[in-house]
Design a protein around this motif. Structure first.
Motif, PDB file in Angstrom:
ATOM      1  N   LEU A   1       0.700  -1.159   0.150  1.00  0.00           N
ATOM      2  CA  LEU A   1      -0.197   0.176   0.023  1.00  0.00           C
ATOM      3  C   LEU A   1       0.798   1.262   0.057  1.00  0.00           C
ATOM      4  O   LEU A   1       0.375   2.241  -0.449  1.00  0.00           O
ATOM      5  CB  LEU A   1      -1.107  -0.174   1.296  1.00  0.00           C
ATOM      6  N   SER A   2       1.959   1.033   0.494  1.00  0.00           N
ATOM      7  CA  SER A   2       2.997   2.386   0.662  1.00  0.00           C
ATOM      8  C   SER A   2       3.201   2.740  -0.956  1.00  0.00           C
ATOM      9  O   SER A   2       3.110   3.982  -1.166  1.00  0.00           O
ATOM     10  CB  SER A   2       4.352   2.139   1.224  1.00  0.00           C
ATOM     11  N   GLY A   3       3.532   1.849  -1.817  1.00  0.00           N
ATOM     12  CA  GLY A   3       3.701   2.052  -3.168  1.00  0.00           C
ATOM     13  C   GLY A   3       2.382   2.498  -4.020  1.00  0.00           C
ATOM     14  O   GLY A   3       2.564   3.287  -4.653  1.00  0.00           O
ATOM     15  N   VAL A   4       1.319   1.790  -3.480  1.00  0.00           N
ATOM     16  CA  VAL A   4       0.098   2.432  -4.060  1.00  0.00           C
ATOM     17  C   VAL A   4      -0.141   3.998  -3.683  1.00  0.00           C
ATOM     18  O   VAL A   4      -0.494   4.674  -4.682  1.00  0.00           O
ATOM     19  CB  VAL A   4      -1.019   1.466  -3.566  1.00  0.00           C
ATOM     20  N   ARG A   5       0.052   4.296  -2.547  1.00  0.00           N
ATOM     21  CA  ARG A   5      -0.178   5.719  -2.176  1.00  0.00           C
ATOM     22  C   ARG A   5       0.750   6.644  -2.951  1.00  0.00           C
ATOM     23  O   ARG A   5       0.343   7.633  -3.483  1.00  0.00           O
ATOM     24  CB  ARG A   5       0.589   5.880  -0.697  1.00  0.00           C
ATOM     25  N   MET A   6       1.878   6.185  -3.360  1.00  0.00           N
ATOM     26  CA  MET A   6       2.755   7.137  -4.139  1.00  0.00           C
ATOM     27  C   MET A   6       2.360   7.151  -5.574  1.00  0.00           C
ATOM     28  O   MET A   6       2.554   8.163  -6.246  1.00  0.00           O
ATOM     29  CB  MET A   6       4.278   6.529  -4.023  1.00  0.00           C
ATOM     30  N   ILE A   7       1.988   5.895  -6.208  1.00  0.00           N
ATOM     31  CA  ILE A   7       1.373   6.099  -7.367  1.00  0.00           C
ATOM     32  C   ILE A   7       0.307   6.807  -7.529  1.00  0.00           C
ATOM     33  O   ILE A   7       0.340   7.662  -8.575  1.00  0.00           O
ATOM     34  CB  ILE A   7       1.159   4.572  -7.867  1.00  0.00           C
ATOM     35  N   HIS A   8      -0.879   6.780  -6.779  1.00  0.00           N
ATOM     36  CA  HIS A   8      -1.649   7.756  -6.764  1.00  0.00           C
ATOM     37  C   HIS A   8      -1.451   9.283  -6.673  1.00  0.00           C
ATOM     38  O   HIS A   8      -1.984   9.958  -7.199  1.00  0.00           O
ATOM     39  CB  HIS A   8      -2.697   7.539  -5.503  1.00  0.00           C
ATOM     40  N   ARG A   9      -0.349   9.440  -5.922  1.00  0.00           N
ATOM     41  CA  ARG A   9       0.164  11.002  -5.777  1.00  0.00           C
ATOM     42  C   ARG A   9       1.039  11.436  -6.997  1.00  0.00           C
ATOM     43  O   ARG A   9       1.064  12.637  -7.107  1.00  0.00           O
ATOM     44  CB  ARG A   9       0.772  11.298  -4.534  1.00  0.00           C
ATOM     45  N   ILE A  10       1.819  10.442  -7.498  1.00  0.00           N
ATOM     46  CA  ILE A  10       2.937  10.755  -8.523  1.00  0.00           C
ATOM     47  C   ILE A  10       2.451  10.342 -10.006  1.00  0.00           C
ATOM     48  O   ILE A  10       2.690  11.460 -10.843  1.00  0.00           O
ATOM     49  CB  ILE A  10       4.127  10.255  -8.199  1.00  0.00           C
ATOM     50  N   ALA A  11       1.783   9.392 -10.276  1.00  0.00           N
ATOM     51  CA  ALA A  11       1.587   8.986 -11.555  1.00  0.00           C
ATOM     52  C   ALA A  11       0.555   9.866 -12.527  1.00  0.00           C
ATOM     53  O   ALA A  11       0.683   9.943 -13.599  1.00  0.00           O
ATOM     54  CB  ALA A  11       1.240   7.322 -11.768  1.00  0.00           C
ATOM     55  N   GLY A  12      -0.307  10.344 -11.686  1.00  0.00           N
ATOM     56  CA  GLY A  12      -1.475  11.279 -12.478  1.00  0.00           C
ATOM     57  C   GLY A  12      -0.674  12.489 -13.048  1.00  0.00           C
ATOM     58  O   GLY A  12      -1.219  12.554 -14.137  1.00  0.00           O
ATOM     59  N   PRO A  13      -0.109  13.232 -12.417  1.00  0.00           N
ATOM     60  CA  PRO A  13       0.593  14.159 -13.162  1.00  0.00           C
ATOM     61  C   PRO A  13       1.613  13.791 -14.408  1.00  0.00           C
ATOM     62  O   PRO A  13       1.734  14.560 -15.502  1.00  0.00           O
ATOM     63  CB  PRO A  13       1.626  15.034 -12.105  1.00  0.00           C
ATOM     64  N   MET A  14       2.191  12.804 -14.333  1.00  0.00           N
ATOM     65  CA  MET A  14       2.928  12.031 -15.230  1.00  0.00           C
ATOM     66  C   MET A  14       2.333  11.919 -16.649  1.00  0.00           C
ATOM     67  O   MET A  14       2.327  12.079 -17.824  1.00  0.00           O
ATOM     68  CB  MET A  14       3.550  10.672 -14.854  1.00  0.00           C
ATOM     69  N   ARG A  15       0.922  11.064 -16.365  1.00  0.00           N
ATOM     70  CA  ARG A  15      -0.091  10.973 -17.408  1.00  0.00           C
ATOM     71  C   ARG A  15      -0.366  12.148 -17.825  1.00  0.00           C
ATOM     72  O   ARG A  15      -0.497  12.242 -19.158  1.00  0.00           O
ATOM     73  CB  ARG A  15      -1.234  10.345 -16.869  1.00  0.00           C
ATOM     74  N   ARG A  16      -0.620  13.195 -17.440  1.00  0.00           N
ATOM     75  CA  ARG A  16      -1.120  14.455 -17.983  1.00  0.00           C
ATOM     76  C   ARG A  16       0.148  15.059 -18.610  1.00  0.00           C
ATOM     77  O   ARG A  16      -0.271  15.765 -19.739  1.00  0.00           O
ATOM     78  CB  ARG A  16      -1.710  15.434 -17.058  1.00  0.00           C
ATOM     79  N   ARG A  17       1.173  14.956 -18.271  1.00  0.00           N
ATOM     80  CA  ARG A  17       2.391  15.474 -19.142  1.00  0.00           C
ATOM     81  C   ARG A  17       2.804  14.515 -20.214  1.00  0.00           C
ATOM     82  O   ARG A  17       3.499  15.141 -21.199  1.00  0.00           O
ATOM     83  CB  ARG A  17       3.574  15.686 -18.172  1.00  0.00           C
ATOM     84  N   GLY A  18       2.500  13.410 -20.248  1.00  0.00           N
ATOM     85  CA  GLY A  18       2.528  12.693 -21.364  1.00  0.00           C
ATOM     86  C   GLY A  18       3.787  11.958 -21.430  1.00  0.00           C
ATOM     87  O   GLY A  18       4.478  11.243 -22.316  1.00  0.00           O
ATOM     88  N   TRP A  19       4.601  11.877 -20.293  1.00  0.00           N
ATOM     89  CA  TRP A  19       5.778  10.927 -20.014  1.00  0.00           C
ATOM     90  C   TRP A  19       6.108  10.565 -18.684  1.00  0.00           C
ATOM     91  O   TRP A  19       5.817  11.386 -17.666  1.00  0.00           O
ATOM     92  CB  TRP A  19       7.133  11.683 -20.340  1.00  0.00           C
ATOM     93  N   GLY A  20       6.672   9.440 -18.429  1.00  0.00           N
ATOM     94  CA  GLY A  20       6.797   9.000 -17.051  1.00  0.00           C
ATOM     95  C   GLY A  20       7.310   7.801 -16.844  1.00  0.00           C
ATOM     96  O   GLY A  20       7.306   6.998 -17.958  1.00  0.00           O
ATOM     97  N   ARG A  21       7.956   7.335 -15.612  1.00  0.00           N
ATOM     98  CA  ARG A  21       8.469   5.994 -15.342  1.00  0.00           C
ATOM     99  C   ARG A  21       8.191   5.777 -14.077  1.00  0.00           C
ATOM    100  O   ARG A  21       8.486   6.106 -13.204  1.00  0.00           O
ATOM    101  CB  ARG A  21      10.104   5.809 -15.720  1.00  0.00           C
ATOM    102  N   VAL A  22       7.482   4.494 -14.135  1.00  0.00           N
ATOM    103  CA  VAL A  22       7.076   3.926 -12.884  1.00  0.00           C
ATOM    104  C   VAL A  22       7.786   2.625 -12.641  1.00  0.00           C
ATOM    105  O   VAL A  22       7.598   1.782 -13.533  1.00  0.00           O
ATOM    106  CB  VAL A  22       5.566   3.855 -12.508  1.00  0.00           C
ATOM    107  N   ILE A  23       8.746   2.579 -11.661  1.00  0.00           N
ATOM    108  CA  ILE A  23       9.816   1.430 -11.568  1.00  0.00           C
ATOM    109  C   ILE A  23       9.476   0.749 -10.099  1.00  0.00           C
ATOM    110  O   ILE A  23       9.967   1.549  -9.224  1.00  0.00           O
ATOM    111  CB  ILE A  23      11.197   1.613 -11.982  1.00  0.00           C
ATOM    112  N   THR A  24       8.972  -0.489  -9.977  1.00  0.00           N
ATOM    113  CA  THR A  24       8.683  -0.945  -8.833  1.00  0.00           C
ATOM    114  C   THR A  24       9.857  -2.088  -8.393  1.00  0.00           C
ATOM    115  O   THR A  24      10.212  -2.970  -9.495  1.00  0.00           O
ATOM    116  CB  THR A  24       7.524  -1.767  -8.726  1.00  0.00           C
TER     117      THR A  24
END
Length: 266
Positions: free
Chosen positions: A116-139
C-alpha cells in the motif's frame, strides 16, 4: 551509453540506505535530479549530501509511507521543486518470521508497508505524469514473488503483489507515454545481508575470508549461475535503464537481476 536523464526528476522511496541509496546515486550520476526519501532525516540527508559531493543534484523527502499523512508529506516535498518524472517504488521491509509466527496482524502490517505504500505514491505521482505524457514507474520486486520460500510467507506474498500491481498499472497507463515495470533482484549484498550471512556462517560451516564465505553461502543458500551475491549497483543499473528513453518500448515487464537464481523459462 547516454541515458538522457539530464533534466529529469526522480523520487526514489526508501533510499536512505541499501538498494535505494545505490539507485539514487546512479540516477544522479546519469544527470537526474534525485529526491532521496527516508524516515530518518540524518541518514537520508547523508545520502543526499554524498550525491551533491559527487557533483549531482539531490533533495530530501522525509515521511512514513505506511500512512496517508506520511505519503502526503513525501509527495509534497518531492513535487516542491518541480514535477516528478521517475518514481522508483523501493521502500519496504522484511523479517524472518516463519509461518507459525506470521499472524494475521503481521500479514496486514507487512502488506501495508510493502504494497500500500507504493500504491499511495502511485496515486500521488503517476497522475501528473499521465497529464504530461511522459513518466516512468519502476517497482522493486524480488525473486520470492515467483519462487517463494517456506518461511516469510507474508513477505513472499507482498512481493508477488508488487509484481502484479506494476503490470496492472502498465495496462492502465496504455498509450499515455508512462511506463510501469518491475526490477526483481535476487540476493543482493547490502549491509544487512552481509551481516546476516556473517552471523550464520559458523552454524553452516562457512569459514575463511569474506570471499570464501560468500562463495560457500552462494552455493549452499542461493545457488545461481554467476556464483556470488549481486551488488546494489547492478540493480541500480537496471532501474536507470528502465527510467530512460532507451526503454520506451518496455512496459509491464519484470527484469530479473538475480544471476539466474530463479529457474524460469518465462
Amino acid at each position: 551509453m547516454d541515458l538522457n536523464l539530464t533534466g529529469r526528476r526522480a523520487l526514489v522511496t526508501g533510499s536512505s540506505n541499501g538498494l535505494g541509496a545505490a539507485t539514487a546515486r546512479l540516477l544522479a550520476a546519469e544527470g537526474a535530479t534525485v529526491v532521496v526519501h527516508g524516515r530518518d532525516a540524518v541518514r537520508t540527508r547523508a545520502v543526499a549530501d554524498s550525491i551533491i559531493a559527487a557533483g549531482g543534484t539531490a533533495h530530501i523527502a522525509i515521511g512514513d509511507l505506511s500512512t496517508d499523512e506520511g505519503a502526503d508529506a513525501v509527495a509534497d516535498a518531492a513535487l516542491a521543486g518541480g514535477p516528478v518524472d521517475i518514481l522508483v517504488n523501493n521502500a519496504g521491509a522484511y523479517d524472518h518470521i516463519p509461518w507459525k509466527d506470521a499472524t494475521a496482524g503481521v500479514w496486514a502490517e507487512t502488506y501495508n508497508v510493502n504494497v500500500l505504500s507504493g500504491v499511495r505514491m502511485i496515486h500521488r505521482i503517476a497522475g501528473p505524469m499521465r497529464r504530461r505524457g511522459w513518466g516512468r514507474v519502476i517497482t522493486i520486486g524480488g525473486g520470492l514473488a515467483l519462487q517463494p520460500m517456506d518461511a516469510q510467507p507474508h513477505y513472499n506474498a507482498t512481493l508477488a503483489a508488487r509484481h502484479n500491481l506494476a503490470v496492472s498499472l502498465a495496462r492502465e497507463l496504455k498509450g499515455t507515454g508512462v511506463t510501469s515495470n518491475v526490477v526483481s533482484p535476487g540476493a543482493i549484498l547490502v549491509d544487512s545481508v552481509q551481516e546476516l550471512v556473517t552471523s550464520i556462517a559458523p552454524a553452516h560451516g562457512w569459514t575463511g575470508t569474506w570471499a570464501e564465505i560468500e562463495a560457500a553461502a552462494t552455493e549452499d543458500w542461493i545457488p545461481n549461475d554467476i556464483g556470488r551475491f549481486g551488488r546494489p549497483e547492478e540493480v541500480a543499473a537496471a532501474v536507470a535503464y528502465l527510467a530512460s528513453d532507451r526503454a520506451a518500448y518496455i512496459s509491464g515487464a519484470i527484469i530479473r537481476v538475480d544471476g539466474g537464481l530463479i529457474r524460469s523459462a518465462f
